[in-house]
Scaffold this motif. Structure first.
Motif, PDB file in Angstrom:
ATOM      1  N   TYR A  17     -25.284  31.641   6.925  1.00  0.00           N
ATOM      2  CA  TYR A  17     -26.727  31.566   7.187  1.00  0.00           C
ATOM      3  C   TYR A  17     -27.498  32.475   6.228  1.00  0.00           C
ATOM      4  CZ  TYR A  17     -26.035  28.929  11.515  1.00  0.00           C
ATOM      5  OH  TYR A  17     -25.713  27.963  12.429  1.00  0.00           O
ATOM      6  N   ILE A  18     -26.966  33.664   5.976  1.00  0.00           N
ATOM      7  CA  ILE A  18     -27.617  34.591   5.039  1.00  0.00           C
ATOM      8  C   ILE A  18     -27.672  33.974   3.644  1.00  0.00           C
ATOM      9  CG2 ILE A  18     -27.372  36.821   3.878  1.00  0.00           C
ATOM     10  CD1 ILE A  18     -26.164  37.898   6.488  1.00  0.00           C
ATOM     11  N   VAL A  19     -26.566  33.357   3.213  1.00  0.00           N
ATOM     12  CA  VAL A  19     -26.509  32.740   1.886  1.00  0.00           C
ATOM     13  C   VAL A  19     -27.527  31.610   1.776  1.00  0.00           C
ATOM     14  CG1 VAL A  19     -25.076  31.311   0.374  1.00  0.00           C
ATOM     15  CG2 VAL A  19     -24.128  33.390   1.391  1.00  0.00           C
ATOM     16  N   VAL A  20     -27.594  30.762   2.805  1.00  0.00           N
ATOM     17  CA  VAL A  20     -28.556  29.658   2.780  1.00  0.00           C
ATOM     18  C   VAL A  20     -29.980  30.200   2.757  1.00  0.00           C
ATOM     19  CG1 VAL A  20     -29.463  27.685   4.073  1.00  0.00           C
ATOM     20  CG2 VAL A  20     -26.996  28.020   3.874  1.00  0.00           C
ATOM     21  N   GLY A  21     -30.250  31.249   3.551  1.00  0.00           N
ATOM     22  CA  GLY A  21     -31.578  31.839   3.567  1.00  0.00           C
ATOM     23  C   GLY A  21     -31.956  32.423   2.207  1.00  0.00           C
ATOM     24  N   LEU A  22     -31.023  33.122   1.571  1.00  0.00           N
ATOM     25  CA  LEU A  22     -31.281  33.683   0.247  1.00  0.00           C
ATOM     26  C   LEU A  22     -31.518  32.580  -0.782  1.00  0.00           C
ATOM     27  CD1 LEU A  22     -28.627  36.558   0.148  1.00  0.00           C
ATOM     28  CD2 LEU A  22     -31.109  36.838   0.217  1.00  0.00           C
ATOM     29  N   THR A  23     -30.771  31.502  -0.659  1.00  0.00           N
ATOM     30  CA  THR A  23     -30.934  30.393  -1.598  1.00  0.00           C
ATOM     31  C   THR A  23     -32.310  29.756  -1.440  1.00  0.00           C
ATOM     32  OG1 THR A  23     -28.551  29.954  -1.474  1.00  0.00           O
ATOM     33  CG2 THR A  23     -29.926  28.229  -2.424  1.00  0.00           C
ATOM     34  N   PHE A  24     -32.724  29.558  -0.193  1.00  0.00           N
ATOM     35  CA  PHE A  24     -34.052  28.988   0.049  1.00  0.00           C
ATOM     36  C   PHE A  24     -35.139  29.918  -0.491  1.00  0.00           C
ATOM     37  CE2 PHE A  24     -37.890  28.304   2.575  1.00  0.00           C
ATOM     38  CZ  PHE A  24     -38.065  26.933   2.401  1.00  0.00           C
TER      39      PHE A  24
ATOM     40  N   ALA B  27     -39.195  31.057  -4.535  1.00  0.00           N
ATOM     41  CA  ALA B  27     -39.735  31.989  -5.519  1.00  0.00           C
ATOM     42  C   ALA B  27     -39.791  31.358  -6.908  1.00  0.00           C
ATOM     43  CB  ALA B  27     -38.883  33.260  -5.554  1.00  0.00           C
ATOM     44  N   LEU B  28     -38.783  30.579  -7.250  1.00  0.00           N
ATOM     45  CA  LEU B  28     -38.771  29.926  -8.559  1.00  0.00           C
ATOM     46  C   LEU B  28     -39.894  28.905  -8.681  1.00  0.00           C
ATOM     47  CD1 LEU B  28     -34.917  29.419  -9.050  1.00  0.00           C
ATOM     48  CD2 LEU B  28     -36.401  30.977 -10.334  1.00  0.00           C
ATOM     49  N   HIS B  29     -40.186  28.217  -7.598  1.00  0.00           N
ATOM     50  CA  HIS B  29     -41.246  27.207  -7.639  1.00  0.00           C
ATOM     51  C   HIS B  29     -42.639  27.849  -7.710  1.00  0.00           C
ATOM     52  CE1 HIS B  29     -39.441  23.172  -7.304  1.00  0.00           C
ATOM     53  NE2 HIS B  29     -38.429  23.798  -6.729  1.00  0.00           N
ATOM     54  N   VAL B  30     -42.880  28.862  -6.909  1.00  0.00           N
ATOM     55  CA  VAL B  30     -44.216  29.465  -6.895  1.00  0.00           C
ATOM     56  C   VAL B  30     -44.477  30.274  -8.163  1.00  0.00           C
ATOM     57  CG1 VAL B  30     -44.311  29.525  -4.383  1.00  0.00           C
ATOM     58  CG2 VAL B  30     -43.453  31.525  -5.629  1.00  0.00           C
ATOM     59  N   SER B  31     -43.413  30.733  -8.825  1.00  0.00           N
ATOM     60  CA  SER B  31     -43.593  31.505 -10.057  1.00  0.00           C
ATOM     61  C   SER B  31     -43.556  30.622 -11.293  1.00  0.00           C
ATOM     62  CB  SER B  31     -42.510  32.588 -10.169  1.00  0.00           C
ATOM     63  OG  SER B  31     -41.211  31.999 -10.218  1.00  0.00           O
ATOM     64  N   ASP B  32     -43.477  29.310 -11.083  1.00  0.00           N
ATOM     65  CA  ASP B  32     -43.497  28.352 -12.190  1.00  0.00           C
ATOM     66  C   ASP B  32     -42.408  28.661 -13.209  1.00  0.00           C
ATOM     67  OD1 ASP B  32     -44.401  26.070 -13.469  1.00  0.00           O
ATOM     68  OD2 ASP B  32     -45.814  27.170 -14.730  1.00  0.00           O
TER      69      ASP B  32
ATOM     70  N   ARG C 126     -37.486  24.630 -15.533  1.00  0.00           N
ATOM     71  CA  ARG C 126     -36.887  23.529 -14.770  1.00  0.00           C
ATOM     72  C   ARG C 126     -35.382  23.714 -14.551  1.00  0.00           C
ATOM     73  NH1 ARG C 126     -38.125  17.396 -16.400  1.00  0.00           N
ATOM     74  NH2 ARG C 126     -40.170  18.100 -15.633  1.00  0.00           N
ATOM     75  N   PRO C 127     -34.601  24.151 -15.574  1.00  0.00           N
ATOM     76  CA  PRO C 127     -33.165  24.353 -15.314  1.00  0.00           C
ATOM     77  C   PRO C 127     -32.893  25.327 -14.172  1.00  0.00           C
ATOM     78  CG  PRO C 127     -33.585  24.339 -17.670  1.00  0.00           C
ATOM     79  CD  PRO C 127     -34.926  24.349 -17.001  1.00  0.00           C
ATOM     80  N   ALA C 128     -33.680  26.394 -14.079  1.00  0.00           N
ATOM     81  CA  ALA C 128     -33.473  27.363 -12.998  1.00  0.00           C
ATOM     82  C   ALA C 128     -33.778  26.742 -11.641  1.00  0.00           C
ATOM     83  CB  ALA C 128     -34.342  28.596 -13.233  1.00  0.00           C
ATOM     84  N   ARG C 129     -34.872  25.991 -11.558  1.00  0.00           N
ATOM     85  CA  ARG C 129     -35.223  25.353 -10.286  1.00  0.00           C
ATOM     86  C   ARG C 129     -34.186  24.307  -9.889  1.00  0.00           C
ATOM     87  NH1 ARG C 129     -40.349  24.965 -12.829  1.00  0.00           N
ATOM     88  NH2 ARG C 129     -40.197  22.680 -12.839  1.00  0.00           N
ATOM     89  N   ARG C 130     -33.726  23.539 -10.855  1.00  0.00           N
ATOM     90  CA  ARG C 130     -32.726  22.513 -10.554  1.00  0.00           C
ATOM     91  C   ARG C 130     -31.403  23.139 -10.120  1.00  0.00           C
ATOM     92  NH1 ARG C 130     -32.701  18.125 -15.337  1.00  0.00           N
ATOM     93  NH2 ARG C 130     -31.127  17.244 -13.939  1.00  0.00           N
ATOM     94  N   ALA C 131     -31.023  24.252 -10.743  1.00  0.00           N
ATOM     95  CA  ALA C 131     -29.778  24.922 -10.373  1.00  0.00           C
ATOM     96  C   ALA C 131     -29.856  25.445  -8.943  1.00  0.00           C
ATOM     97  CB  ALA C 131     -29.486  26.060 -11.347  1.00  0.00           C
ATOM     98  N   ALA C 132     -30.989  26.036  -8.580  1.00  0.00           N
ATOM     99  CA  ALA C 132     -31.151  26.559  -7.215  1.00  0.00           C
ATOM    100  C   ALA C 132     -31.157  25.428  -6.196  1.00  0.00           C
ATOM    101  CB  ALA C 132     -32.436  27.377  -7.124  1.00  0.00           C
ATOM    102  N   LEU C 133     -31.809  24.325  -6.536  1.00  0.00           N
ATOM    103  CA  LEU C 133     -31.841  23.184  -5.620  1.00  0.00           C
ATOM    104  C   LEU C 133     -30.442  22.602  -5.433  1.00  0.00           C
ATOM    105  CD1 LEU C 133     -33.400  21.161  -3.909  1.00  0.00           C
ATOM    106  CD2 LEU C 133     -33.837  19.822  -5.993  1.00  0.00           C
TER     107      LEU C 133
ATOM    108  N   ILE D 278     -19.310  27.691  -7.978  1.00  0.00           N
ATOM    109  CA  ILE D 278     -19.710  27.246  -9.312  1.00  0.00           C
ATOM    110  C   ILE D 278     -21.228  27.062  -9.372  1.00  0.00           C
ATOM    111  CG2 ILE D 278     -19.538  25.350 -10.978  1.00  0.00           C
ATOM    112  CD1 ILE D 278     -16.658  24.922  -9.971  1.00  0.00           C
ATOM    113  N   ALA D 279     -21.806  26.487  -8.328  1.00  0.00           N
ATOM    114  CA  ALA D 279     -23.259  26.289  -8.297  1.00  0.00           C
ATOM    115  C   ALA D 279     -23.998  27.621  -8.303  1.00  0.00           C
ATOM    116  CB  ALA D 279     -23.645  25.468  -7.068  1.00  0.00           C
ATOM    117  N   ALA D 280     -23.444  28.635  -7.624  1.00  0.00           N
ATOM    118  CA  ALA D 280     -24.071  29.963  -7.627  1.00  0.00           C
ATOM    119  C   ALA D 280     -23.998  30.586  -9.014  1.00  0.00           C
ATOM    120  CB  ALA D 280     -23.387  30.863  -6.600  1.00  0.00           C
ATOM    121  N   LEU D 281     -22.874  30.408  -9.697  1.00  0.00           N
ATOM    122  CA  LEU D 281     -22.746  30.916 -11.064  1.00  0.00           C
ATOM    123  C   LEU D 281     -23.732  30.213 -11.993  1.00  0.00           C
ATOM    124  CD1 LEU D 281     -18.839  30.990 -11.257  1.00  0.00           C
ATOM    125  CD2 LEU D 281     -20.355  32.981 -11.069  1.00  0.00           C
TER     126      LEU D 281
END
Length: 326
Positions: free
Chosen positions: A233-240, A245-250, A253-260, A298-301
């Motif tokens: 739950y903590i990991v999912v919360g941190l990911t969200f 944060a990536l979206h509101v800070s503009d 795109r690679p960073a936003r796609r990786a987080a998604l 791998i997705a986190a890396l």
């Protein structure tokens, strides 16, 4: 004499591309190393859930008298073949690691950063093989089995970093978002690793030990499973939080796609985890859960390497391209 790198067959050229590497082929071999290391992590779990952990009861030999499976009165031949097959996969992982080392060494100009990262692979594979012997000699002690998985996770991290670094130059890293957002990314990766450690404890406490003779952690399975879920739950919360944060800070795109991508993989992994819990941990879902945990890692890396950038790779960057500029 015609070299394999000049062969008319594109498959042959790809297989020998480590001898005349380009940036693209270097990254290709690095990604291949990510795949094979992730694959042997899953097949190692397959050895455990099929009860084949001591299919080859000795190491480095399969049986006291043979390096290959032979009829043994106390061991099922099927279990022996499963365990021996997993041992053979080590040579594939080692071969891909060796190809990465050769490719990094033959890059022009040679980049020490890539050579160092590539060297971690054969060294790590050999260390894993020796640790595998310890796993057998300790009769699948849950600590040694769990460390086997975590060492693989470390190898996957080294392979991913080689993939990421091969596509960028050696200049100083520049963040692509606010420093606090990047710090959040590092916290997230640390939390994901903590989740892997908790998963190892759950695996070492629950069923599917690999053999009836294997010991288990003397812990309450309900308690460790709840702890594992809480960390998830903590990991999912941190990911969200990172995704927001990536979206509101503009950010890029690679960073936003990786987080998604990480967020989606985590949700799917959560579905698998709760399903296997309520179905009393069937073997097939354990395999799927191990695959999912590897993909989450791998997705986190990927997320953490997407939060910074470097100058492009200098050219020429392979013996073939260097010759073409002369």
């Amino acid at each position: 004499m015609k070299l394999p790198t000049d062969h008319s067959n594109p498959l042959v050229r790809r297989l020998f591309s480590f001898w005349a590497p380009t940036t693209q082929s270097m990254r290709g071999w690095a990604m291949a190393s990510v795949v094979v290391n992730a694959g042997i992590t899953v097949t190692g779990a397959g050895v455990r859930v099929t009860g084949s952990g001591l299919g080859c009861p000795t190491w480095p030999k399969c049986t006291p008298d043979s390096f290959i499976p032979v009829a043994h009165p106390e061991v099922s031949m099927l279990n022996m073949l499963v365990e021996f097959g997993n041992r053979l996969l080590t040579f594939l992982v080692l071969a891909v690691g060796a190809a990465c080392v050769i490719a990094a060494w033959r890059m022009v100009p040679r980049r020490r950063s890539l050579v160092r990262l590539a060297m971690l692979q054969p060294v790590g594979v050999l260390a894993q093989a020796l640790w595998g012997g310890l796993v057998v000699n300790t009769m699948l002690n849950p600590f040694t089995v769990g460390m086997h998985f975590l060492i693989s996770s470390g190898l996957i991290a080294a392979c991913w970093m080689l993939y990421a670094r091969a596509g960028e130059g050696d200049g100083p890293a520049r963040r692509v978002t606010h420093r606090d957002v990047r710090r959040l990314g590092y916290v997230l990766v640390a939390a994901v690793f903590g989740l892997l450690v908790a998963g190892v404890v759950v695996s070492g406490t629950g069923p599917h030990s690999g053999d009836v003779m294997a010991s288990r952690f003397d812990l309450d399975i309900e308690a460790v499973a709840r702890l594992h879920a809480d960390i998830a739950y903590i990991v999912v919360g941190l990911t969200f939080a990172l995704l927001f944060a990536l979206h509101v800070s503009d950010s890029t795109r690679p960073a936003r796609r990786a987080a998604l991508a990480l967020f989606v993989v985590e949700l799917l992994q959560g579905v698998i985890g709760y399903t296997q819990y309520f179905l009393a941990v069937p073997a097939a879902l354990v395999l799927l859960h191990v695959l999912g945990s590897t993909l989450v890692w791998i997705a986190a890396l990927r997320v953490i390497t997407s939060l910074r950038t470097r100058d492009p790779v200098p050219v020429p960057h392979s013996p073939v391209e260097a010759a073409a500029t002369v």
